[in-house]
Scaffold this active site. Structure first.
Site, PDB file in Angstrom:
ATOM      1  CB  CYS A  62      15.355  75.718  -9.168  1.00  0.00           C
ATOM      2  SG  CYS A  62      14.225  74.562  -9.936  1.00  0.00           S
ATOM      3  CG  HIS A 118      37.602  63.151   4.750  1.00  0.00           C
ATOM      4  ND1 HIS A 118      37.538  61.889   5.250  1.00  0.00           N
ATOM      5  CD2 HIS A 118      37.760  63.972   5.805  1.00  0.00           C
ATOM      6  CE1 HIS A 118      37.656  61.933   6.558  1.00  0.00           C
ATOM      7  NE2 HIS A 118      37.783  63.191   6.923  1.00  0.00           N
TER       8      HIS A 118
HETATM    9  C1  PEP Z   1      15.808  70.594 -13.436  1.00  0.00           C
HETATM   10  O1  PEP Z   1      15.350  69.702 -14.150  1.00  0.00           O
HETATM   11  O2  PEP Z   1      16.357  71.623 -13.876  1.00  0.00           O
HETATM   12  C2  PEP Z   1      15.731  70.482 -11.979  1.00  0.00           C
HETATM   13  C3  PEP Z   1      16.070  71.475 -11.197  1.00  0.00           C
HETATM   14  O3  PEP Z   1      15.337  69.285 -11.473  1.00  0.00           O
HETATM   15  P1  PEP Z   1      16.275  67.988 -11.385  1.00  0.00           P
HETATM   16  O4  PEP Z   1      17.654  68.402 -11.790  1.00  0.00           O
HETATM   17  O5  PEP Z   1      16.201  67.522  -9.979  1.00  0.00           O
HETATM   18  O6  PEP Z   1      15.629  67.073 -12.350  1.00  0.00           O
END
Ligand code: PEP
Ligand code: MG
EC number: 2.7.3.9
Length: 564
Positions: free
Chosen positions: A494, A192
């Site tokens: 990422c 929420h």
């Molecule tokens: C990271 O380690 O940067 C990653 C994207 O994986 P996680 O955060 O899921 O370990």
């Protein structure tokens, strides 16, 4: 509450980007409701009703005062709530209950319950007022007991609102010029609080955990809704400048449209990090060009047994179907360490972050991995994803070329595009040996920083080390990008670093070709990239690489960009 050390940074889940710097206030808790049982003697009942009337009048006056100070919809909501506390029918019902011997607090509960049933039976707009009825009930009970009024505290200047969790009623009349950020201990990106915060477009961090209780009321807090960080006792000048800068930036973000390019047209793919179909649906409504990290282990945190290939395929399809013609990068199970998956974790390791986690679990149990890859391939085929939108799959925690080759062979056998995360420093340093086996790599800056700096990413005390602006981490990224160019291997990022607009420019300057972050961060990154040329990004990267530490790198790049 625990003592707080200076310059502590607390992290939660970033939900709505934005920067706020203000004193923390805590939402007042709701009172415990009384049970039936106590009896007021006949001669004391008139006085008991007087006590109720006095409490109800005080609550109504307070709401009137807040209404007088508010504007627009907030004013109307507060006036209407005050009106409900004065409602003759409700007060009559309370009086009747007191006259039959109930104490005032229980009489309020019983009368309100009766009205709630009536409102619910009426349906429509009336039913929507039920939360308001509960709200006045709780306010009057708290007043009767001499407790703090529950819900939003009265404030006269900008504050950061801290709460265990927020209900829609708590935030109905939330004035975002006063409550400039919302931070909750509980909740998640679809709770929420998160939904309301998105609607209000107020910076928001959820799921901070118990650490949030370290924040005493009145403490000045710097909230960064893009990074999900709360900085206690930040330097006031720096914090105020950050707020001002963000205001200007927010105007540009609101009008930004992808696909992302630098000012001189250099393309950078912006993708979303997701953990399930819901998050993918949210991502599909943003400017994300696809999914850059699907954390599959998050789907199975509560599973006791390994789901069948069919069950897994159904879960993966929910994400893939949101981007039917675009890139989706599925990560194979990253179980272990901070993400325990009952059917895939090693028990009782001395040092789980350095133990059997990620791809290492699959090395010890290959069928677990092949069943997952079968499920990903099955979902891919059933959705008819063609050559233009194949499914990319990457392995977490790859440390050696041998691991990369083994994983790639298993993916290719199933028509999946193989890749690896670069999150172990060894993998970055050995990129020239790893890349020939793969079609892409994606740098996980969260773990790459943890392992490069030998600092637990979960430790609030070590947040100054687990900062992806650390030049040591950037140097490993630079090396990986250089190898990527040599081997014509796409290099993405990422980790959370990709969500930081300034750092995203540095990463682009280092040669990263795609950035994957929480969908809320995408427009911010896109707008920042649009304001710089590739040469500016490269210069920013050189400045960051050459800095002494993370703080210096961040400030120097900020200064460079402001000076352009
Ligand atoms: C990271 O380690 O940067 C990653 C994207 O994986 P996680 O955060 O899921 O370990
Ligand atoms: Mg990781």
């Amino acid at each position: 509450m625990n003592n707080v050390t200076r310059d502590t940074t607390i992290k939660g889940t970033a939900v709505v980007p934005g920067i706020s710097y203000a004193e923390a206030v805590w939402i007042h808790p709701r009172p415990e409701l009384p049970q039936a049982g106590a009896v007021v003697a006949e001669e004391g009942r008139a006085e008991e009703f007087e006590r109720f009337e006095k409490a109800a009048n005080t609550v109504a006056e307070r709401l009137d005062e807040r209404a007088a100070a508010a504007e627009g919809a907030a004013k109307e909501v507060l006036s209407a709530t005050a009106g409900m506390v004065r409602d003759r029918g409700w007060r009559k019902a309370v009086k009747k209950n007191i006259n039959s011997g109930h104490p005032a607090d229980y009489a309020v509960v019983a009368a309100t319950t009766k009205f709630i049933s009536m409102f619910e039976a009426a349906g429509g707009v009336m039913a929507e007022r039920v939360t308001d009825l509960r709200d006045i009930r709780d306010r009057v009970i708290a007043e009767l007991r001499g407790e703090q009024e529950p819900g939003l505290p009265s404030v006269s200047g900008p504050v950061v609102l801290c709460a265990d969790d927020l209900s829609p009623a708590d935030t109905a009349a939330l004035d975002t010029s006063l409550f400039t950020a919302l931070v909750t201990e509980l909740g998640g990106p679809t709770s929420h609080t998160a939904i309301i915060a998105r609607q209000l477009n107020v910076p928001c961090i959820v799921a901070v955990g118990e650490k949030l209780h370290q924040i005493e009321p009145g403490t000045k807090v710097l909230v960064d809704g893009s990074l999900g960080t709360l900085t206690l006792d930040a330097d006031p000048d720096t914090a105020t400048a950050a707020v001002h800068e963000y205001k200007l930036f927010a105007e540009r973000v609101a009008s930004w449209r992808g696909p992302a390019r630098t000012k001189d047209g250099h393309r950078v793919q912006l993708l979303a990090n997701v953990q399930d179909g819901n998050a993918a649906r949210v991502a599909a409504s943003t400017q994300a060009e696809g999914i850059g990290l699907f954390r599959t282990e998050m789907c199975f945190l509560s599973a006791v047994e390994e789901p069948s290939v069919e069950q897994q395929a159904a879960v993966y399809a929910k994400v893939l179907e949101q981007f039917p013609t675009s890139k989706v990068v599925v990560r194979s199970l990253d179980a272990g360490s901070d993400k325990p998956v009952a059917f895939a974790s090693m028990a009782d390791e001395m040092n789980p972050a350095l133990g059997v986690r990620g791809l290492r679990v699959a090395r010890a149990n290959e069928p677990l991995l092949t069943r997952q890859l079968d499920a990903i391939a099955k979902a891919t085929q059933e959705l008819g994803r063609g050559d233009d939108a194949p499914t990319w799959v990457m392995a977490p925690m790859v440390a050696t070329a041998r691991e990369a080759r083994w994983f790639a062979d298993l993916c290719e056998e199933r028509g999946l595009i193989p890749g690896a995360m670069i999150e172990v420093p060894a993998a970055a340093l050995m990129a020239d040996k790893i890349m020939p086996h793969l079609r892409f790599v994606s740098i996980g800056t969260n773990d790459l920083t943890q392992y490069t700096m030998a600092a637990d990413r979960m430790s609030p005390q070590l947040a100054y080390l687990t900062d992806p602006w650390q030049p040591a981490v950037l140097r490993l990224i630079e090396h990986t990008c250089n190898q990527g160019k040599k081997f014509d291997t796409a290099v993405g990022v990422c980790g959370e670093a990709a969500a930081d607009p300034l750092l995203a420019c540095v990463l682009t300057g280092l040669g990263v070709t795609s950035l994957s972050a929480a969908s809320t961060a995408i427009a911010g990154v896109g707008a920042q990239l649009a304001s710089l040329t590739l040469e500016d990004c490269q210069q920013a990267a050189r400045i960051a690489l050459d800095s002494e530490g993370a703080t210096e790198a961040r400030s120097a790049v900020r200064e460079f960009i402001q000076g352009l």
